[in-house]
Write a protein that holds these residues in place. Structure first.
Motif, PDB file in Angstrom:
ATOM      1  N   ARG A  40      -7.756  42.733 -16.884  1.00  0.00           N
ATOM      2  CA  ARG A  40      -6.979  42.647 -15.627  1.00  0.00           C
ATOM      3  C   ARG A  40      -7.236  43.591 -14.648  1.00  0.00           C
ATOM      4  O   ARG A  40      -7.103  43.189 -13.121  1.00  0.00           O
TER       5      ARG A  40
ATOM      6  N   ASN B  63      -9.962  36.764  -6.897  1.00  0.00           N
ATOM      7  CA  ASN B  63      -8.796  37.736  -7.430  1.00  0.00           C
ATOM      8  C   ASN B  63      -9.209  39.068  -7.161  1.00  0.00           C
ATOM      9  O   ASN B  63      -8.158  40.072  -6.921  1.00  0.00           O
TER      10      ASN B  63
ATOM     11  N   SER C  64     -14.062  35.946  -8.929  1.00  0.00           N
ATOM     12  CA  SER C  64     -13.419  34.583  -8.564  1.00  0.00           C
ATOM     13  C   SER C  64     -12.882  34.100  -9.945  1.00  0.00           C
ATOM     14  O   SER C  64     -13.651  34.609 -11.044  1.00  0.00           O
ATOM     15  N   GLY C  65     -11.798  33.292 -10.121  1.00  0.00           N
ATOM     16  CA  GLY C  65     -11.524  32.435 -11.320  1.00  0.00           C
ATOM     17  C   GLY C  65     -12.685  31.507 -11.604  1.00  0.00           C
ATOM     18  O   GLY C  65     -12.223  30.815 -12.841  1.00  0.00           O
TER      19      GLY C  65
ATOM     20  N   LEU D  30      -4.450  38.173  -2.893  1.00  0.00           N
ATOM     21  CA  LEU D  30      -4.646  38.680  -4.353  1.00  0.00           C
ATOM     22  C   LEU D  30      -5.151  40.159  -4.297  1.00  0.00           C
ATOM     23  O   LEU D  30      -5.031  40.844  -5.294  1.00  0.00           O
TER      24      LEU D  30
ATOM     25  N   LYS E   3      -5.768  33.490  -3.298  1.00  0.00           N
ATOM     26  CA  LYS E   3      -5.628  32.328  -4.217  1.00  0.00           C
ATOM     27  C   LYS E   3      -6.295  31.213  -3.686  1.00  0.00           C
ATOM     28  O   LYS E   3      -6.535  30.209  -4.114  1.00  0.00           O
TER      29      LYS E   3
ATOM     30  N   ALA F  24     -11.367  38.495 -13.315  1.00  0.00           N
ATOM     31  CA  ALA F  24      -9.994  38.906 -12.689  1.00  0.00           C
ATOM     32  C   ALA F  24     -10.263  40.089 -11.925  1.00  0.00           C
ATOM     33  O   ALA F  24      -9.384  40.553 -11.164  1.00  0.00           O
TER      34      ALA F  24
END
Length: 694
Positions: A615, A533, A546-547, A493, A507, A573
């Motif tokens: 983003r 990410n 991170s998510g 990513l 990911k 993100a």
């Protein structure tokens, strides 16, 4: 014996006059004279020692119209007159009764050049019988100031070359004062004479000193008013007259900038800020020449705009540095630094005024996930499995890198909407002879979406949904793949690099550290509970987002995480690490940008909410700007210190903003609609080309 009519405007009543009972006679006030006229050698009938000495002083101290050529003659005459007066006064056997010139001072005039007159006033009467000579000398005792005569001559000519008043035709000698024959008058006269003799010694010294001071101060005052303007510099040069006991050399007060060596003046002036330096240039031609020196403005410009290096290895610089031509690692001398400073400030004003010019790059056939740019080129990676290289000056696509099965075809869709102020929107060349000529199939390539990339002057690293990274040699015109990095079990990513490491995150919730030069794997960082990410590298420190909603700070030497920076609610993100490693910025599903203190872990502030997922983030700490791109189709520009948004650009694309980066003059953003967008704040600024690095 007839006596001349008095020069005074009134006669004080002496004791003799009172005893006489005849009263003093009132005289015509037109007979008042100025101090300069009393000092003039044409004043008549000063028959005693005091007035004679006074006349000799005035004769020697005749004041000429000043110029730099005869000031010595003027001063020498004044000093000689003072010496002659003192010599006569101290040796004469015929001493004056009570002549006291008093503390005569020359009062500085206003901008008109009228000389300050002096009025003669009598001392207090001693209520004793006086002879005519004694009483007359007492009436000449003290010289004091009075305002200039309104009917008399004015200007420098009257002040420096006074002319005695004409003697009226009806002038007659002053009336004689009858001798007082009453008893005791002789005793009173003898006592008065004795008192005068006793005080004469002290008075003589004081009178000589004060007369010398008057002459010296008066001439100095006259000379100090005569200022010669230097036709070249505009700086005044004042000539000061010396006083007795000093050399008869004129002290010329000149502008010091004319005598300082150029090297020294450059060092001094380079410590000023640009605003003050610009004001200094308006002082004179000499100051303008010194303050406009390229050596001065080079220091001022670089102090303001050259980026500092806080960590080693030095982080990759996004875009151009905006500091002019650079050869290797050295800044080329001889550039127009002052003009360059003005250009940088003009571009900064464009940022604050929210007035960029939009430019669209057309060619990708699917979402453009990532981008990076330098002084001359932009490189983008897309879901269409290709990498494109764009000329930043002409905005044309120079090269398309991909597999043989990923060649783009002639577009059939309707051209996308653009902003009304668009200055360049070159159509895609896909499927044309030009498009086929620029398509390049390398020896190794990605067979999936290009999700991330980063490059420096030697290599480029790309990460893909195929779980791998490819390291490219970009020193040649043809981008040549060097090796592939294989370790992750899911899509890569984000990537980052410096002179020592290559970092990749995936990911699969892991971070891998690679040796840049050999491609060998060094270690794996495990700790996140969701997709990693974004990563950012500063020296031996790494920050990741991170998510799982947490940003982590890692030590690359030990492989352990140091600190956590949690979001308030959801996953992150994007992440940015300040150049000095003091602050961490993170954004994501909370629709805000967080700013954390690296040392304490404290949340400092959050930005205004976006309308969707944040983003992309980019921090330009040197210029104090934070660029954020969101799924709400907007690009926002905020102040780094406060987080306050001062620029918002909504719907300049037709879909989500996936990546946004900036330098000193432009923002480059990519979108899901397959285009790259440039917001150029330097478009049309005169001299913007001077800031380019090559």
């Amino acid at each position: 014996m007839l006596h001349r009519k008095s020069n005074l405007s009134h006669r004080p009543k002496t004791s003799s006059a009172v005893d006489d009972g005849s009263g003093s006679q009132r005289f015509d006030t037109s007979m008042k004279r100025r101090a300069s006229q009393l000092f003039h050698p044409h004043v008549h009938d000063m028959q005693d020692t005091g007035p004679a000495a006074l006349r000799s002083v005035q004769e020697g101290a005749r004041v000429y119209r000043y110029s730099p050529h005869n000031v010595g003659e003027c001063i020498e005459g004044a000093v000689a007159g003072v010496k002659q007066f003192y010599r006569r006064y101290s040796t004469s056997s015929k001493r004056p009764s009570a002549v006291d010139l008093g503390p005569l001072k020359m009062r500085k005039g206003s901008h008109d050049s009228n000389a300050t007159d002096a009025t003669l006033l009598p001392e207090q009467s001693q209520q004793q019988p006086q002879t005519h000579k004694s009483s007359m000398m007492r009436r000449l005792s003290i010289i004091r100031h009075r305002r200039p005569a309104t009917s008399g001559p004015s200007g420098d000519a009257a002040r420096l070359n006074p002319v005695p008043l004409p003697i009226p035709a009806n002038y007659s000698s002053p009336p004689s004062i009858p001798a007082d024959t009453s008893r005791g008058s002789a005793a009173r006269a003898a006592a008065a004479a004795q008192n005068e003799r006793l005080s004469l010694t002290k008075q003589a010294k004081r009178e000589a000193e004060m007369t010398a001071r008057f002459l010296a101060d008066g001439i100095h005052h006259i000379c100090s008013e005569v200022v010669t303007k230097d036709s070249e510099s505009g700086i005044g040069m004042t000539y000061s007259s010396p006083v007795e006991g000093t050399n008869d050399v004129l002290e010329k007060k000149l502008d010091p900038i004319e005598y300082l060596p150029a090297e020294l003046s450059s060092i001094i002036l380079s410590n000023l800020d640009a605003k003050t330096l610009a004001r200094v240039e308006t002082l004179s031609k000499a100051w303008q020449a010194a303050a406009s020196s390229p050596h001065v403005w080079r220091v001022v410009f670089l102090r303001k705009f050259e980026q500092e290096v806080h960590v080693f290895p030095k982080p990759i610089v996004m875009g151009g540095m905006g500091i002019g031509k650079v050869a290797g690692k050295r800044i080329v001398p001889g550039q127009d630094w002052k003009k360059m400073y003005q250009v940088r400030k003009a571009i900064d004003r464009r940022w604050e005024a929210n007035s960029p010019m939009p430019i669209y790059l057309n060619g990708h056939t699917d979402s453009v996930y990532c981008c990076q740019f330098d002084e001359n080129k932009i490189i983008t990676g897309s879901r269409d499995r290709t990498i494109r290289v764009w000329d930043l000056n002409t905005f044309r696509c120079l090269k398309v890198i991909g597999g043989p099965d990923n060649r783009p075809v002639l577009p059939t869709s309707v051209p996308l909407e653009t902003h009304r102020d668009t200055v360049s929107n070159i159509p895609s060349v896909n499927g044309t002879p030009e498009g086929r000529a620029i398509y390049h199939v390398p020896s190794d390539y990605h067979e999936a979406s290009i999700l991330c990339l980063q490059f420096d002057s030697e290599i480029m690293v790309t990460g893909s949904s195929d779980h791998t990274c490819i390291v490219w040699d970009i020193t040649q015109e043809e981008y040549v793949p060097k090796y592939r990095l294989r370790r992750h079990s899911a899509g890569v990513l984000d990537v980052c690099l410096d002179d020592k490491y290559i970092i990749s995150c995936s990911k699969d919730a892991t971070i891998n550290v690679w040796d840049r030069h050999t491609g060998s794997h060094i270690r794996e960082l495990i700790g996140h509970r969701g997709p990693v990410n974004a990563v950012q590298l500063r020296g031996n420190l790494l920050v990741s987002a991170s998510g799982d909603g947490v940003a982590k700070l890692w030590n690359l030497d030990s492989g352990h995480f140091i600190k956590e920076f949690p979001s308030q609610d959801r996953g992150l993100a994007a992440v940015e690490f300040s150049d000095d490693a003091k602050y961490v910025l993170a954004g994501g599903n909370d629709h805000v940008v967080y700013k954390f203190d690296t040392t304490t872990g404290q949340l400092l502030h959050t930005s205004t909410r976006h309308g969707g997922l944040v983003r992309s983030l980019f921090l330009d700490a040197h210029n104090g700007r934070v660029i954020s791109g969101s799924y709400d189709q907007s690009i926002r520009i905020s102040h780094y210190d406060s987080g306050e948004t001062f620029g918002t650009y909504e719907n300049w694309t037709t879909s989500w903003i996936l990546s946004a980066k900036s330098d000193y003059r432009r923002v480059v953003a990519t979108s899901q609609d397959g285009r790259a967008l440039i917001l150029d704040f330097g478009w049309g600024v005169d001299g913007a080309h001077l800031l380019a690095g090559k």
